[in-house]
Design a protein around this motif. Structure first.
Motif, PDB file in Angstrom:
ATOM      1  N   GLY A  21       0.806  -1.215   0.000  1.00 21.24           N
ATOM      2  CA  GLY A  21       0.000   0.000   0.000  1.00 21.24           C
ATOM      3  C   GLY A  21       0.836   1.260   0.000  1.00 21.24           C
ATOM      4  O   GLY A  21       1.990   1.284  -0.430  1.00 21.24           O
ATOM      5  N   SER A  22       0.237   2.336   0.504  1.00 24.07           N
ATOM      6  CA  SER A  22       0.924   3.629   0.527  1.00 24.07           C
ATOM      7  C   SER A  22       1.986   3.646   1.639  1.00 24.07           C
ATOM      8  O   SER A  22       2.021   2.775   2.506  1.00 24.07           O
ATOM      9  N   ARG A  23       2.853   4.660   1.597  1.00 27.15           N
ATOM     10  CA  ARG A  23       3.913   4.808   2.600  1.00 27.15           C
ATOM     11  C   ARG A  23       3.832   6.189   3.236  1.00 27.15           C
ATOM     12  O   ARG A  23       3.549   7.189   2.556  1.00 27.15           O
ATOM     13  N   LEU A  24       4.093   6.226   4.525  1.00 26.35           N
ATOM     14  CA  LEU A  24       4.187   7.491   5.250  1.00 26.35           C
ATOM     15  C   LEU A  24       5.643   7.927   5.271  1.00 26.35           C
ATOM     16  O   LEU A  24       6.504   7.251   5.850  1.00 26.35           O
ATOM     17  N   ILE A  25       5.930   9.050   4.615  1.00 25.57           N
ATOM     18  CA  ILE A  25       7.303   9.540   4.482  1.00 25.57           C
ATOM     19  C   ILE A  25       7.402  10.899   5.162  1.00 25.57           C
ATOM     20  O   ILE A  25       6.556  11.781   4.963  1.00 25.57           O
ATOM     21  N   LYS A  26       8.436  11.050   5.958  1.00 25.78           N
ATOM     22  CA  LYS A  26       8.573  12.245   6.791  1.00 25.78           C
ATOM     23  C   LYS A  26       9.162  13.412   6.008  1.00 25.78           C
ATOM     24  O   LYS A  26      10.136  13.271   5.267  1.00 25.78           O
ATOM     25  N   VAL A  71      14.800   4.646  -5.225  1.00 32.93           N
ATOM     26  CA  VAL A  71      15.001   5.528  -6.374  1.00 32.93           C
ATOM     27  C   VAL A  71      13.815   6.467  -6.444  1.00 32.93           C
ATOM     28  O   VAL A  71      12.658   6.037  -6.333  1.00 32.93           O
ATOM     29  N   LEU A  72      14.063   7.750  -6.638  1.00 34.18           N
ATOM     30  CA  LEU A  72      13.022   8.775  -6.681  1.00 34.18           C
ATOM     31  C   LEU A  72      12.899   9.353  -8.090  1.00 34.18           C
ATOM     32  O   LEU A  72      13.866   9.376  -8.847  1.00 34.18           O
ATOM     33  N   THR A  73      11.719   9.827  -8.404  1.00 28.86           N
ATOM     34  CA  THR A  73      11.557  10.625  -9.623  1.00 28.86           C
ATOM     35  C   THR A  73      11.963  12.061  -9.312  1.00 28.86           C
ATOM     36  O   THR A  73      12.110  12.453  -8.143  1.00 28.86           O
ATOM     37  N   ALA A  74      12.125  12.857 -10.352  1.00 24.92           N
ATOM     38  CA  ALA A  74      12.540  14.248 -10.171  1.00 24.92           C
ATOM     39  C   ALA A  74      11.539  15.021  -9.326  1.00 24.92           C
ATOM     40  O   ALA A  74      11.922  15.817  -8.455  1.00 24.92           O
ATOM     41  N   THR A  75      10.248  14.768  -9.542  1.00 21.08           N
ATOM     42  CA  THR A  75       9.209  15.469  -8.774  1.00 21.08           C
ATOM     43  C   THR A  75       9.283  15.120  -7.295  1.00 21.08           C
ATOM     44  O   THR A  75       9.171  15.994  -6.427  1.00 21.08           O
ATOM     45  N   ALA A  76       9.476  13.837  -6.983  1.00 18.79           N
ATOM     46  CA  ALA A  76       9.574  13.410  -5.586  1.00 18.79           C
ATOM     47  C   ALA A  76      10.819  13.995  -4.927  1.00 18.79           C
ATOM     48  O   ALA A  76      10.772  14.418  -3.755  1.00 18.79           O
ATOM     49  N   LYS A 119      10.190  17.559  -4.170  1.00 18.68           N
ATOM     50  CA  LYS A 119       9.185  17.695  -3.116  1.00 18.68           C
ATOM     51  C   LYS A 119       9.817  17.587  -1.729  1.00 18.68           C
ATOM     52  O   LYS A 119       9.411  18.308  -0.803  1.00 18.68           O
ATOM     53  N   TYR A 120      10.792  16.713  -1.576  1.00 14.44           N
ATOM     54  CA  TYR A 120      11.374  16.477  -0.254  1.00 14.44           C
ATOM     55  C   TYR A 120      12.697  17.212  -0.019  1.00 14.44           C
ATOM     56  O   TYR A 120      13.099  17.413   1.135  1.00 14.44           O
ATOM     57  N   ILE A 147      15.486   9.272   2.999  1.00 14.85           N
ATOM     58  CA  ILE A 147      14.136   9.642   3.405  1.00 14.85           C
ATOM     59  C   ILE A 147      13.736   8.741   4.560  1.00 14.85           C
ATOM     60  O   ILE A 147      14.159   7.586   4.646  1.00 14.85           O
ATOM     61  N   GLN A 148      12.904   9.268   5.467  1.00 11.97           N
ATOM     62  CA  GLN A 148      12.465   8.527   6.640  1.00 11.97           C
ATOM     63  C   GLN A 148      11.072   7.972   6.388  1.00 11.97           C
ATOM     64  O   GLN A 148      10.129   8.722   6.144  1.00 11.97           O
TER      65      GLN A 148
END
Length: 810
Positions: free
Chosen positions: A102-107, A149-154, A157-158, A169-170
């Motif tokens: 499912g989804s993830r909670l990222i700080k 691995v992150l996309t440029a938008t992600a 964002k962080y 990322i936490q």
């Protein structure tokens, strides 16, 4: 010569302003619709075409039938990719996608953000799906656990404008927080992809019972070597089943061969689906994201073509109707030595010029309409796409093709006049003299009636879906998501919310009867030793004591879970579909068996039967399902009855903030989630209604112009009839009856065609409405009223005209 043709064509356009305006307006609207739908179709057909190896990438699909329940899945076991690569040299590489976490909670800062576009993937993912890399070593980015691995938008964002590579990322896991190192950054996945992830986590962090060959929870993709025929490769799957599936299945059920398994009416098979076919051609359950539908592509393409044809027919009708005006011109030019081919070329150039003007106006219309169309179709289309090479070709060819198509008949018709008859005034015009023109009018209205029928049927099906008794209460049920992040405060949250005015009851579960909710199934048997004959597959949902009452489900036999019965921990409630598989009308007290992940047999006894409820789209029939009393605090659902809903939500959010500080509060209503399952149908219905209205409007433009010229040609006749005592009503009936006949003929043709098309469309739904007689009556009546309304303006004008003025014309 051509310069003279164009000058003559331009003069004729200016001279006949009303006729030209009607023609250009109709063509412009038709071309605008055509271009919009062409952009839509091109976008739908382009899904996943941007991957360099797209023609060699295939997804493995699974088809299972066990105990009579058919399952068509887009997932396979975790072992399928590795085993296929090991056993068959045609497989260059494989990769898996796992989304069941499912989804993830990222700080971010002091707060957590619930990210839904996340997936766990193999380190080979970017070997198969070669996304453009911004930074990092993508080939080994996910080799180690706790990497992402992150996309440029992600990344932006962080980390804003800072370089995110090498940072962490936490991510919240239960009560703990785990750091994931960013090992690469890739460009955003284009919108025309069948999946859209912003976070790619290492597969090594997935907590899973690895090696379960018969559990299907992974999306498996194969990159086949160049020159491999995927249809020929599919012939290896029976060998894979015998070699790997049957031996594994024999550990927990009595099965000696696949022939024995299939002999009991069961089935297991696998197939490959080309990557570029997934979006439009897949009808599998549990797709990563909602796909398109190739049927709508066919329907909208046909609508675009028909609207364009209707616009062209207008041109033909109006041009030939005005033939009397151009007859003297043709006669004089022929007497002066002009050849027929020169006249044909003249009229075709006039047609092409008109289409060029209409196309320019169509592009302007689309420029202003594109945003509204995007909102309607849930797209991100851009008018600039018309400047792409393939659309430039279309824009260049359209005026020529449409101009010649729409102008050919008038050109040959007008150029065929005999000069002697024309100059002597023996040329006879009118509705009755234009048989081919009548055929074109019939085609216009037949198409319009079919579109009206389609719109009515689509909206009736949507209304049927929204009002059908689906076996549970979807209204006024507030769903609070991600309550697992409350940890030990989950029960306290539920109790505090239940104290609020307007909250009637509440439940915790991981399962809801809407298609975007989590699903789980398992194999069960009616005896301790599972065999091909006594085994069956069944959905199993973990719920609490209040689940059935909160969602308004109905126990028809036995009882609900109760805190007064200690043995309910081994009890299950089955639906009516499952009761049938147990071979009895009253399964209460019967036992069913399954195995845990270690192969240990677990025994459950049936304590109740719940009335069948639809837990998937109404496209699917209801399958066997059982409810188990097990903790599942991932989603909270509350039955509410409050006049101030926004105030209630605000108070619930306040409770959440106290018990889960920093955690995002996310909610939705169950009826909204239910309606989301039919967004595609709702959009199709709205688009169909819009283009039906435009098609009818274009047809009416032509009918208006045709009626205007018919009235002009019968001016003297009308004057004589009025002098002889004809009433205004009689004159109106005289002018309208010919058009009424054409609409009636159109209805006779359109009714069976509309029934055939929409009956085929309804076959996609397991639960569907009927096509009633009044659907056709309403469509035909609407077309008739529209035609009469359009013609009546000219009819009334002719009927009330002074006959003296009419006869003075001569």
């Amino acid at each position: 010569m051509f310069r003279n043709y164009f000058k003559t064509a331009w003069r004729n356009l200016i001279k006949n302003k009303i006729n030209s305006a009607i023609n250009i307006t109709g063509l412009a609207i038709g071309l605008a619709c055509f271009l919009l739908i062409a952009l839509y179709v091109a976008d739908e057909m382009s899904y996943d075409h941007f991957y360099p190896n797209k023609e060699r990438i295939y997804r493995v699909n699974s088809d299972l039938r066990f105990g009579g329940e058919n399952m068509r899945m887009a997932q396979t076991s975790d072992m399928m990719g590795p085993l296929l690569k090991k056993d068959y040299p045609q497989v260059e590489q494989y990769t898996r996608i796992y989304t069941n976490d499912g989804s993830r909670l990222i700080k971010r800062g002091d707060d957590y953000i619930n990210e839904e576009e996340v997936a766990s993937v193999d380190s080979t993912f970017f070997d198969v799906f070669q996304l453009p890399v911004i930074s990092g070593d993508i080939r080994h980015a996910l080799d180690a656990p706790n990497t992402v691995v992150l996309t440029a938008t992600a990344a932006e964002k962080y980390f804003g404008n800072k370089d995110a590579l090498g940072k962490s990322i936490q991510v919240k896991y239960g009560a703990s927080v785990r750091p994931f190192k960013i090992t690469a950054i890739v460009k955003d996945i284009p919108a025309n992809s069948h999946f859209h992830f912003d976070f790619f986590f290492s597969m090594k962090n997935v907590d899973y019972n690895w090696g379960a060959v018969t559990s299907h929870n992974f999306y498996t993709y194969l990159l086949l070597k160049k020159g491999t025929d995927y249809k020929a490769f599919e012939k290896n799957f029976p060998d894979y089943i015998k070699k790997h599936v049957v031996p594994y299945a024999s550990k927990y059920m009595s099965i000696n061969s696949i022939e024995e398994f299939e002999g009991a009416g069961n089935k297991i098979s696998y197939s490959l689906m080309p990557l570029t076919d997934i979006h439009l051609h897949s009808d599998r359950t549990s797709e990563i994201s909602p796909g398109g539908n190739i049927q709508y592509i066919y329907i909208f393409s046909a609508v675009a073509l028909f609207i364009l044809i209707i616009a062209c027919i207008n041109f033909m009708n109006l041009t030939t109707a005005r033939s009397a005006v151009r007859a003297r011109e043709v006669g004089i030019r022929k007497v002066l030595g002009t050849e027929r081919r020169q006249l044909v070329l003249q009229f075709l150039l006039e047609s092409v010029l008109m289409v060029v003007l209409a196309l320019a106006l169509a592009v302007v219309i689309d420029f202003f309409a594109i945003n509204a169309f995007n909102n309607l179709a849930a797209k991100q289309l851009k008018i600039a796409s018309l400047l792409s090479p393939r659309f430039i070709i279309i824009l260049v060819l359209l005026p020529v093709v449409v101009g010649i198509f729409s102008g050919s008949y008038p050109a040959f018709f007008l150029s065929g006049f005999k000069p002697i008859e024309v100059l002597k005034g023996k040329l006879r015009m009118g509705v009755k003299s234009g048989s081919f023109r009548n055929v074109l009018v019939v085609f216009q209205f037949a198409t319009s009636i079919i579109l009206i029928i389609a719109t009515i049927v689509i909206y009736r099906q949507l209304h049927y879906i929204q009002t059908k008794n689906i076996g549970f209460t979807k209204d006024q049920v507030l769903v609070v998501k991600n309550t697992g992040s409350l940890n030990s405060n989950a029960e306290a949250f539920k109790n505090e919310v239940l104290k609020l005015p307007g909250v009637k009851m509440g439940t915790f579960s991981g399962y809801l009867p809407v298609s975007d909710a989590f699903r789980g199934d398992n194999t069960y048997s009616t005896e301790a030793v599972m065999t091909s004959e006594n085994g069956f597959s069944m959905q199993n949902w973990n719920v609490d004591y209040d689940y059935i009452s909160t969602l308004g489900m109905q126990i028809i036999k036995g009882r609900d879970f109760s805190r007064d019965y200690g043995e309910d921990s081994t009890g299950i409630i089955v639906n009516e579909a499952a009761a049938k598989f147990l071979g009895t009308n009253d399964p209460v007290g019967k036992s069913v068996y399954t195995s845990d992940i270690d192969g240990n047999v677990e025994k459950y006894h049936v304590i109740g039967v719940v009335k069948n409820f639809n837990y998937e789209s109404l496209r699917s029939s209801i399958g066997p399902l059982c409810l188990l009393l097990k903790p599942s605090p991932y989603t909270a659902s509350f039955k509410i009855n409050a006049s101030d809903v926004s105030g209630l939500i605000s108070r619930i959010k306040s409770i959440w903030g106290k018990l889960a500080p920093g955690m995002p509060f996310s909610y939705r209503f169950l009826d909204d989630a239910f309606n989301d399952m039919y967004k595609a149908e709702s959009r199709a219905g709205t688009i169909a209604m819009l283009f039906s209205a435009l098609a009818i409007f274009i047809a009416c433009l032509g009918l208006f112009g045709l009626a205007m010229f018919v009235v002009e040609q019968r001016t003297k006749e009308i004057g004589i009839r009025k002098v002889l005592g004809a009433s205004n009503t009689g004159i109106m009936q005289l002018l309208s009856k010919d058009f009424i006949k054409l609409v009636f003929i159109a209805f006779v043709i359109a009714a069976p065609a509309g029934w055939f098309v929409m009956n085929r469309w309804l076959q996609d739904f397991a639960y569907r409405t009927n096509i009633t007689w009044w659907t056709f009556a309403l469509a035909g009546g609407s077309a008739l009223m529209i035609a009469l309304f359009t013609v009546s303006f000219q009819s009334v004008k002719a009927a009330v005209a002074n006959p003296v003025k009419s006869l003075r014309i001569e």
